[in-house]
Design an enzyme around this catalytic site. Structure first.
Site, PDB file in Angstrom:
ATOM      1  N   LYS A   1       0.990  -0.924  -0.258  1.00  0.00           N
ATOM      2  CA  LYS A   1      -0.308  -0.287  -0.175  1.00  0.00           C
ATOM      3  C   LYS A   1       1.344   0.942  -0.182  1.00  0.00           C
ATOM      4  O   LYS A   1       1.864   1.277   0.822  1.00  0.00           O
ATOM      5  CB  LYS A   1      -0.936  -0.325   1.447  1.00  0.00           C
ATOM      6  CG  LYS A   1      -1.905   0.994   1.486  1.00  0.00           C
ATOM      7  CD  LYS A   1      -3.063   0.540   0.147  1.00  0.00           C
ATOM      8  CE  LYS A   1      -4.443   0.240   0.589  1.00  0.00           C
ATOM      9  NZ  LYS A   1      -5.455  -0.223  -0.633  1.00  0.00           N
TER      10      LYS A   1
ATOM     11  N   THR B   1      -3.420  -5.518   0.071  1.00  0.00           N
ATOM     12  CA  THR B   1      -2.489  -4.392   0.552  1.00  0.00           C
ATOM     13  C   THR B   1      -3.910  -3.992   1.788  1.00  0.00           C
ATOM     14  O   THR B   1      -2.830  -2.506   2.541  1.00  0.00           O
ATOM     15  CB  THR B   1      -1.921  -3.058  -0.233  1.00  0.00           C
ATOM     16  OG1 THR B   1      -3.855  -2.578  -0.989  1.00  0.00           O
ATOM     17  CG2 THR B   1      -1.450  -4.746  -1.774  1.00  0.00           C
ATOM     18  N   ASP B   2      -4.798  -3.714   1.547  1.00  0.00           N
ATOM     19  CA  ASP B   2      -5.558  -2.893   2.737  1.00  0.00           C
ATOM     20  C   ASP B   2      -5.278  -3.458   4.375  1.00  0.00           C
ATOM     21  O   ASP B   2      -4.954  -2.540   5.149  1.00  0.00           O
ATOM     22  CB  ASP B   2      -6.955  -3.825   2.872  1.00  0.00           C
ATOM     23  CG  ASP B   2      -8.439  -2.572   3.350  1.00  0.00           C
ATOM     24  OD1 ASP B   2      -8.084  -1.227   3.213  1.00  0.00           O
ATOM     25  OD2 ASP B   2      -8.896  -3.103   4.205  1.00  0.00           O
TER      26      ASP B   2
ATOM     27  N   PHE C   1      32.298  28.564 -12.542  1.00  0.00           N
ATOM     28  CA  PHE C   1      32.608  26.766 -13.723  1.00  0.00           C
ATOM     29  C   PHE C   1      33.421  27.088 -15.025  1.00  0.00           C
ATOM     30  O   PHE C   1      32.623  28.086 -15.469  1.00  0.00           O
ATOM     31  CB  PHE C   1      30.914  26.217 -13.700  1.00  0.00           C
ATOM     32  CG  PHE C   1      30.750  24.688 -14.490  1.00  0.00           C
ATOM     33  CD1 PHE C   1      31.024  24.111 -14.063  1.00  0.00           C
ATOM     34  CD2 PHE C   1      30.514  25.172 -16.068  1.00  0.00           C
ATOM     35  CE1 PHE C   1      31.338  22.757 -14.530  1.00  0.00           C
ATOM     36  CE2 PHE C   1      30.494  23.547 -16.975  1.00  0.00           C
ATOM     37  CZ  PHE C   1      30.923  22.644 -15.699  1.00  0.00           C
TER      38      PHE C   1
ATOM     39  N   ARG D   1      29.268  32.729 -10.383  1.00  0.00           N
ATOM     40  CA  ARG D   1      27.220  32.507 -10.999  1.00  0.00           C
ATOM     41  C   ARG D   1      27.246  31.911  -9.705  1.00  0.00           C
ATOM     42  O   ARG D   1      26.952  31.704  -8.506  1.00  0.00           O
ATOM     43  CB  ARG D   1      27.694  31.127 -11.695  1.00  0.00           C
ATOM     44  CG  ARG D   1      28.018  29.847 -11.118  1.00  0.00           C
ATOM     45  CD  ARG D   1      27.549  28.407 -11.721  1.00  0.00           C
ATOM     46  NE  ARG D   1      28.324  26.891 -11.068  1.00  0.00           N
ATOM     47  CZ  ARG D   1      28.116  26.290 -11.561  1.00  0.00           C
ATOM     48  NH1 ARG D   1      27.208  25.946 -12.773  1.00  0.00           N
ATOM     49  NH2 ARG D   1      28.258  25.604 -10.983  1.00  0.00           N
TER      50      ARG D   1
ATOM     51  N   GLN E   1      28.758  18.925  -8.928  1.00  0.00           N
ATOM     52  CA  GLN E   1      29.919  17.806  -8.864  1.00  0.00           C
ATOM     53  C   GLN E   1      31.582  18.268  -7.347  1.00  0.00           C
ATOM     54  O   GLN E   1      30.412  17.215  -6.123  1.00  0.00           O
ATOM     55  CB  GLN E   1      30.543  17.136 -10.056  1.00  0.00           C
ATOM     56  CG  GLN E   1      30.025  16.411 -11.010  1.00  0.00           C
ATOM     57  CD  GLN E   1      29.544  18.104 -11.476  1.00  0.00           C
ATOM     58  OE1 GLN E   1      29.630  19.370 -11.812  1.00  0.00           O
ATOM     59  NE2 GLN E   1      29.611  17.325 -13.403  1.00  0.00           N
TER      60      GLN E   1
ATOM     61  N   ASN F   1      20.105  20.340 -10.858  1.00  0.00           N
ATOM     62  CA  ASN F   1      21.371  22.145 -10.899  1.00  0.00           C
ATOM     63  C   ASN F   1      20.783  23.516 -11.774  1.00  0.00           C
ATOM     64  O   ASN F   1      20.157  23.640 -12.857  1.00  0.00           O
ATOM     65  CB  ASN F   1      22.862  22.618 -12.198  1.00  0.00           C
ATOM     66  CG  ASN F   1      23.343  23.817 -11.478  1.00  0.00           C
ATOM     67  OD1 ASN F   1      23.109  24.100 -11.071  1.00  0.00           O
ATOM     68  ND2 ASN F   1      24.586  23.030 -12.520  1.00  0.00           N
TER      69      ASN F   1
ATOM     70  N   HIS G   1      19.649  26.294 -12.527  1.00  0.00           N
ATOM     71  CA  HIS G   1      20.267  27.397 -13.316  1.00  0.00           C
ATOM     72  C   HIS G   1      19.872  29.091 -13.267  1.00  0.00           C
ATOM     73  O   HIS G   1      18.306  28.841 -14.027  1.00  0.00           O
ATOM     74  CB  HIS G   1      20.843  26.913 -14.806  1.00  0.00           C
ATOM     75  CG  HIS G   1      21.143  25.345 -15.311  1.00  0.00           C
ATOM     76  ND1 HIS G   1      22.486  25.430 -14.832  1.00  0.00           N
ATOM     77  CD2 HIS G   1      20.447  24.439 -16.080  1.00  0.00           C
ATOM     78  CE1 HIS G   1      22.535  24.080 -15.006  1.00  0.00           C
ATOM     79  NE2 HIS G   1      21.518  23.831 -15.763  1.00  0.00           N
TER      80      HIS G   1
HETATM   81  O1  LIG Z   1      28.480  22.590 -11.348  1.00  0.00           O
HETATM   82  C1  LIG Z   1      28.048  22.027 -12.923  1.00  0.00           C
HETATM   83  N1  LIG Z   1      27.967  21.390 -13.366  1.00  0.00           N
HETATM   84  C2  LIG Z   1      28.477  21.043 -14.651  1.00  0.00           C
HETATM   85  O2  LIG Z   1      28.872  19.239 -14.941  1.00  0.00           O
HETATM   86  C3  LIG Z   1      28.081  21.462 -15.585  1.00  0.00           C
HETATM   87  N2  LIG Z   1      27.565  21.591 -16.657  1.00  0.00           N
HETATM   88  C4  LIG Z   1      26.795  22.814 -16.941  1.00  0.00           C
HETATM   89  O3  LIG Z   1      26.846  22.858 -18.606  1.00  0.00           O
HETATM   90  N3  LIG Z   1      27.278  23.399 -15.953  1.00  0.00           N
HETATM   91  C5  LIG Z   1      27.269  23.133 -15.465  1.00  0.00           C
HETATM   92  N4  LIG Z   1      27.560  23.435 -13.923  1.00  0.00           N
END
Ligand SMILES: O=c1[nH]c(=O)c2[nH]c(=O)[nH]c2[nH]1
Length: 306
Positions: free
Chosen positions: A14, A59-60, A166, A183, A227, A253, A255
């Site tokens: 459930k 499941t009940d 980056f 950024r 990363q 990410n 953006h």
């Molecule tokens: O922190 C980031 N890792 C990426 O692998 C990546 N690739 C990207 O276009 N921007 C970013 N920023």
């Protein structure tokens, strides 16, 4: 008799029981607001191939047990409640070889009111977007029984308005991204950590500690990529939680692109961004101890992780 077609992996249970437990033994109430999903695995072939329900704990019934256990066992932590429930299902359903209980918990804060510095006794306000999670898998019976506990969080939305770059990335004919040394970095973090064992661990306190470690590392680590930030956060958790064997992340990410105000003759010195919701980079990583040991069934049927 076989016609060359066989039943493969299966589980049933459930999903998303909305279990709210109030402890009201004193005027100062406690609340645990859970979304509980149960599933059983094992030899349930007769239900699939012959329509025979003899092995099937409905499941009940699983739903009812999730609510009954919120009273009978209580919810000292989502993990302990889930272990009790999963162990019970193995006793209740002899055909099951493993039971998995997943819990998502929404946090409620006490409402601040004049005259009650520690917040109101029985009025609460929902905390943010983030959810605490756990996945408990119990397999086998008796001396052979094994229990795996994953704790985690999802949708922890964080942003740093500088301290992130980056640069130096691989470029080819399709690369248009410009390098940046300043950024916005933002993500809605999902993390799960696997305990090598939970003996002696105060799981509520540990959750708060891990969350605080993730946040402070995000805040104070200069980032050359998401990363690198995830790896730093994972290392920090392993360094402070000796009983955590590994931690896995899934981090979109989010953006934020500098908006081109030059077209209007207006300078944009890292001040106005467009928050793009899709597509998004999806960065996923595991950080583990070298001697983390076999994860067994801990991650079986847990989606969204490498
Ligand atoms: O922190 C980031 N890792 C990426 O692998 C990546 N690739 C990207 O276009 N921007 C970013 N920023």
């Amino acid at each position: 008799m076989t016609d060359g077609i066989v039943l493969g992996a299966n589980q049933y249970g459930k999903a998303e029981n909305r279990v709210v437990r109030i402890v009201r033994d004193t005027p100062r109430h406690e609340i645990r607001d859970l979304n509980v999903s149960t599933s059983l695995r094992g030899d349930f072939s007769r239900a699939h191939t012959d329509g025979d329900q003899a092995d099937v704990l409905p499941t009940d019934t699983q739903k009812n047990t999730a609510f009954a256990y919120a009273k009978e066992v209580g919810v000292s932590s989502p993990e302990e409640y889930a272990v009790a429930l999963a162990s019970h299902f193995l006793d209740a359903a002899p055909a099951a070889t493993a039971a998995q209980v997943r819990v998502e918990e929404q946090a409620w804060d006490r409402i601040a009111v004049e005259g009650s510095p520690d917040g109101h006794d029985h009025s609460f306000v929902r905390r943010g977007t983030e959810t605490r999670t756990c996945v408990v898998t119990v397999a086998g019976r008796g001396a052979e029984q094994r229990t795996w506990v994953l704790s985690g969080l999802q949708d922890l939305v964080v942003l740093k308005s500088t301290g992130s770059e980056f640069r130096g990335f691989l470029k080819d004919a399709y690369t248009t991204l410009e390098e940046t040394d300043d950024r916005i970095m933002a993500t809605s973090l999902t993390a799960r950590w696997r305990w090598s064992g939970t003996e002696g661990v105060d799981l509520d306190a540990a959750y708060a500690e891990v969350r605080a470690t993730l946040l402070s590392t995000f805040a104070t680590t200069y980032s050359r990529a998401l990363q690198e930030t995830l790896y730093a956060m994972g290392r920090a958790v392993l360094e402070t939680q000796p009983q955590v064997a590994e931690i896995r992340f899934s981090a979109p990410n989010k953006h934020h692109f500098l908006y081109d105000l030059g077209r209007f003759g207006v300078e944009n010195n890292g001040e106005v961004f467009i928050a793009a919701d899709r597509p998004y980079g999806l960065i996923e990583a595991t950080v583990a101890r070298e001697d983390a040991g076999d994860a067994g069934e801990a991650w079986t049927a847990v989606p969204g992780f490498v």
